[in-house]
Design a protein around this motif. Sequence first.
Motif, mmCIF file in Angstrom:
data_model
loop_
_atom_site.group_PDB
_atom_site.id
_atom_site.type_symbol
_atom_site.label_atom_id
_atom_site.label_comp_id
_atom_site.label_asym_id
_atom_site.label_seq_id
_atom_site.Cartn_x
_atom_site.Cartn_y
_atom_site.Cartn_z
ATOM 1 N N LEU A 64 0.952 -1.329 -0.032
ATOM 2 C CA LEU A 64 0.096 -0.059 -0.020
ATOM 3 C C LEU A 64 0.874 1.237 -0.036
ATOM 4 O O LEU A 64 0.679 2.304 -0.752
ATOM 5 N N GLY A 65 2.041 1.262 0.632
ATOM 6 C CA GLY A 65 2.713 2.244 0.789
ATOM 7 C C GLY A 65 3.398 2.453 -0.521
ATOM 8 O O GLY A 65 3.666 3.611 -0.969
ATOM 9 N N ALA B 269 4.425 6.373 2.560
ATOM 10 C CA ALA B 269 4.757 5.287 2.233
ATOM 11 C C ALA B 269 5.853 4.505 3.349
ATOM 12 O O ALA B 269 5.525 3.356 3.481
ATOM 13 N N GLY B 270 6.571 5.325 3.795
ATOM 14 C CA GLY B 270 7.512 4.896 4.682
ATOM 15 C C GLY B 270 6.796 4.285 5.983
ATOM 16 O O GLY B 270 6.978 3.312 6.630
ATOM 17 N N ALA B 271 5.749 5.473 6.411
ATOM 18 C CA ALA B 271 4.924 4.708 7.566
ATOM 19 C C ALA B 271 4.243 3.382 7.549
ATOM 20 O O ALA B 271 4.414 2.732 8.284
ATOM 21 N N LEU B 272 3.785 3.374 6.149
ATOM 22 C CA LEU B 272 3.056 1.729 6.097
ATOM 23 C C LEU B 272 4.231 0.833 5.933
ATOM 24 O O LEU B 272 3.881 -0.253 6.209
ATOM 25 N N ARG C 7 -1.965 -2.895 -9.325
ATOM 26 C CA ARG C 7 -2.080 -1.664 -10.278
ATOM 27 C C ARG C 7 -1.959 -0.400 -9.435
ATOM 28 O O ARG C 7 -2.932 0.391 -9.620
ATOM 29 N N SER C 8 -1.297 -0.365 -8.389
ATOM 30 C CA SER C 8 -1.289 0.683 -7.361
ATOM 31 C C SER C 8 -2.595 1.224 -7.093
ATOM 32 O O SER C 8 -2.851 2.407 -6.458
ATOM 33 N N HIS C 9 -3.562 0.322 -6.871
ATOM 34 C CA HIS C 9 -4.993 0.555 -6.188
ATOM 35 C C HIS C 9 -5.365 -0.426 -4.820
ATOM 36 O O HIS C 9 -4.441 -1.531 -4.980
ATOM 37 N N PRO C 10 -5.544 0.557 -4.007
ATOM 38 C CA PRO C 10 -5.531 -0.170 -2.727
ATOM 39 C C PRO C 10 -6.091 -1.434 -2.708
ATOM 40 O O PRO C 10 -5.592 -2.540 -2.192
ATOM 41 N N VAL C 11 -7.345 -1.588 -3.212
ATOM 42 C CA VAL C 11 -8.008 -2.946 -3.406
ATOM 43 C C VAL C 11 -7.491 -4.048 -4.183
ATOM 44 O O VAL C 11 -7.198 -5.170 -3.787
#
Lengths: 507, 421, 379
Positions: free
Chosen positions: C90-91, C272-275, C311-315
């Motif tokens: 996700l990040g 991104a880093g947090a995730l 595809r860089s989509h959260p789902v």
Amino acid sequence: MDIELRGITKRFGPVVANAGVDLHVRAGEVLGLLGENGAGKSTLMNVLCGLYAPDEGEIVIDGRPVTFDGPSDAIAAGIGMVHQHFMLVPVFTVAENVILGIEPTGQLDFLDRAAARRQVREIGDQYGLRVDPDALIEELPVGVQQRVEIIKVLFRSADVLILDEPTAVLTPQEVEEFFGIVRALRDAGKAIIFITHKLDEILEISDRITVLRGGRVAGQGDPETLTTRQLAEMMVGRPVSFDVEKAAYAPGDVLLEVRELTVLRNNDEIAVDDVSLAVRSGEIVGIAGVQGNGQTALIEAITGLRHPAGGSIIYDGRDITHSSVRARHAMGIAHIPEDRQRTGIIGDFTIAENMVLNSYYDDRYASGPSIRWPEVMQHAARYAADFDVRTPSVHAKAFQLSGGNQQKLVVARELTRDTKLLIAAQPTRGLDVGSVEYIHKRIVEARDEGDGVLIMSSELDEIVALSDRIVVMFKGRIVAEFDAFRGPVDRNAVGLAMAGSVSEAAA
Amino acid sequence: MVAAQDISHSQRIGTPADRRARITGVVLIGLALFVAGVFSIGVTGDATFRLSRPNDVWAIPNLVLPAAPFNYIIAAVLAFLGARQFLRGGGRWTTLSLGIGLALAVAAFLVWATAGKAFSLTGMLQATMVRAVPLVLGAITGMMCERVGVVNIAIEGMLLAGAFTGALMGSLLGGVGGLIAAIGIGGLFGFILAALVVTYRMDQIIAGVVINLFVLGLTSYVSSQVFAEHRFLNNAPVFRAYKVPILGDIPVIGPMFFNQNLFVYGALVMVGVATYYLFYTRMGLRARSVGEHPRAADTLGINVYRTRYINVTVAGMIAGFGGAWFTLGSVGRFDENMTGGRGFIALAAMLFGRYHPVGALMAALVFGFADSMQQKLALLQTPIPSEFLSMAPYIATIIVVAGVVGRTRTPAAGGKPYIKE
Amino acid sequence: MTDQTASDPLTQKLLERAAPSRAEFEDLVIVPIFAVIVALAVGALVMLATAVDLPTIGQSYVALVRGSVGSLNALSETLTAAAPLVLAGLGLALGFRAGLFNIGAEGQIVIGGLVAVIVGFSFAGLPWAIHLPLALFAGALAGALYASIAGWLRAATGAHEVITTIMLNLISYRILDYVLRQPFVQREGRADPISRSVLDSAQLPGLLTWIDPNLRVHAGVFLVVLAVIVVYWLLFRTKVGFEFRASGKNPDAARYAGIRASFIIVAAMACAGALAGLAGANQVLGVLDRASPGFSAGIGFDAISVALLGRSHPVGVLFAGLLFGALEAGGRQMQVDAGVSVDLIGIIQALIIVFIAAPLLVRAIFPWGFRKSEAGRNE
């Protein structure tokens, strides 16, 4: 050499760029090829120089049909093209660029740079095209780069020269000089195809004229008998009015004042040198000048995209020299950027998203951290309808629109915000006549409603048609000012000022 | 309304070059303080550097430096260079001063670490050269690709593939057979990279990442699936050092450059060949034009796709050769992930060397030096943890890409697929 | 102005949404399915080439399925393996959307995990309700700060994040080695670099241990679901998400629209880093109990694949992470049942990404799966 295109058809997917085009050019003549942007001129020429293979039709040289499998075949057949966007490697020297592709070599594939230098000088002497073979391309002015392009073509012993919009980057005076070179080449027996959308130029230089419209030949003629009005009708397909209707000049208070502004380019060169300028509400101020004389940097500084190195910018009584881009938007400055593909729209975003690209944070569209998409859609749909953006849906991606509709989208976005000052850079570059007329109308409406307008364009016609006052920039300075509201300006004087000659300018 | 402006424009404008000179000045003075405060105060004894070995033909005496005085002098020189940046900084001097300053700081560090002890400088330089081999070959690989406009993140994978194939085929066919196979497999992965990014227009970074993952997976799989059982498949002969007559006897330089194995000589030759190819030949000129302005090259009849295919494939072969160094050039045996990120350091060496083979060699030597120094430090028992020293190349790379040591000009078309209509 | 409703027919028509096109369907459904099939087939070829006989190959693919979804334990293992992949993925997806190619999840996981462990074994006596969130937060914050270095370098100097994050990954391993040897971190009585154990009060509790203590699935899965929802909301429903996406698609146009590029770069890298840091914390607090060299186990690199596959989509990332988690879990079963090395999974994963990232390649291999006119289409 005698070259003929017969019934050339070229399709890109469903788009037909050329439909059955015939063209004929002989040694020792200049054929003018006229057409609007998108009329299929470039496609046709790319077919002729071997970059595209035609879907139908044939190319006939001296009576024999030929087929080109690639640019090298066309080059071998004696066809050379000077592209609108120069095909020069910026970090190579002049000599390296000229020989690229047919290099003189020694043992072990060794590149014979000495021979290359000599040959470049020889061609330069022969045709009067003097260039230092060891100069780096990126350090040369565009006029000289164009000379390198021509040397490149001559080095390949081309008999047919295709010149694609060669005057777009030149000052009126450089154009004269360039025409001298073209005539010299014609007299040396070369066949020349001169592509342009500028009517007066084509009448001056051509021996014959062919007009393309919508991918087809719309007419042919003799420059001796044709008028610009007839040519324009052939090109557009209907009568065209060059005049823009404006209300009487009634300027208000000073809205924007630029004082002694100095702006640097990324490489620390001075782009804008001590420029002062004022725009009143209800007037259109045009910045004329050949590309690369600091206009872009000036506009970037006014819109907050580039930090000035000195001077100040006062807008509506407030010093905005150091305000952010967004703060300036919020104060009512609208900006139609120079390069809509690169900076005006986001191709992968929908039309709705592009419509709110610089107002999504506004209370109309956002509450707290989130965006209210239904509101965005409603507004976007209405603005798209109001500004004649032709699209099936606001959910369509912006890259699917034609250039003219993309620009209308940008204009819609900027003018539907609550603005007082409109800054438009090259607002109609590369658009068809219909879109140009529409956008001009909208810009003049903004002025008639009391907005201040600052227009930058490298097309002198556009500046002259729209502006109430004209300033000319040369080498980062404002070298001349003309009051267009008093009556027609002397185009020749403007042209001279664009070339840096200011003696008799400054009306 | 506005305050009178009696200063001329040029004086009001602070250029980035001035800023850079000032930053460099601060860095140098900081280094001077550090050298004086940490490497000089309270340090006693002499630092002894052995320059020749017992059985050398021409023995030269040891270099003995009094640690504290020597380091105070270095600190003074650093301070001078730093101060100079503020007074008359800018231009080439900025970069040059920074380079000299860093080299001096490293020298001071060595003297400090060696104070009261002795160690073999020659041995370390020899190790430096050896460790530079995969880095310089990897860097040339990256350069050959980037010069034609293909960003190659897959150097690591190509090295690993070369190492693996060298071990496997070397065990079956002998050293030369293994070497040829390694070069071949490197070329194969170069070709695959070219196919993915040129023909199938895959994102170049993704393609590189994927090749790295694929090679890591494949070699690890075979290694654990096959090599674990059949050990004879992972037992290749090693190319021994060959001492060049006379040249190999020169003190210091001789062992470093002329008493090495095939891979060191190969790497040095590749530096020369790559320089000649890129900057002095017709093919090199065409290759570079494809990396800078592919459409221009296309209009002149240069086949952009073929140029990219050929260069990237040949670059892969160079990486395959470099990969074989890990097995055929040193231990003769393959271990999982044995390249250990050297492909990325090679990438750094390429950037550090500004896309020039000679620059890449220099950078690789610097990184090789840091690498071998890390080993020596344990022997010298300095209080500096070896982890920090092994970070040095990575930190140096970040500094380089951040432009502190001057901007590198990258080939203009890098990373973009060329779409021919 | 605002009270006026869009009522005229043209405006109404413009509001209509076109039905999803065949091309979108092909990209989202057919390509991934083909990619997985081809990757498995090539995996079988690799096994054949290494002298694995056909029955064993069949057995190993059966084991792959059994080990991933065949039992409660298999599902538990799949979820356990998927959790960090989805979090870090996700990040990365967030970064990709903002136009940042962050290769650095691995380093961010290392730093985030390391800090979470330190917080996790310190502060004895804190109640669970404070200690666990504190450790998670510390991990996320550490990952965010570490990633921000690359973001800041990009924003301030233009240093490309691909290079800087690769370097930061390598640096993070050295930091880990160093810190694990420090007396306040290293486990008492051990000479090798290994940290103390996380206190019970900072552990992510197991969810199914009441059924069987060996079921490893832990409360981290709730974290994952929450993260998917938050990232979705952030990207597509908020102003910041709009700014991320605009900067990612066309940074110049975003700048012209008044979006502060440097803020976006640093913010996106920090998110991104947090995730990724959270993924690291999730590993040490939920699975490993401690940190040791290499505890990140390449999750940061697999997460790149997960983000690309999704595809860089959260789902999409959620499903891709589950797939990769299943492959990991099934791969271990494969090694046990059929004696085929788990490293085969790495090959299959790489191949899946090749086919996802190069749809032209899939179309070339399976011309009949796609409409003809789409075959040569330019992006």
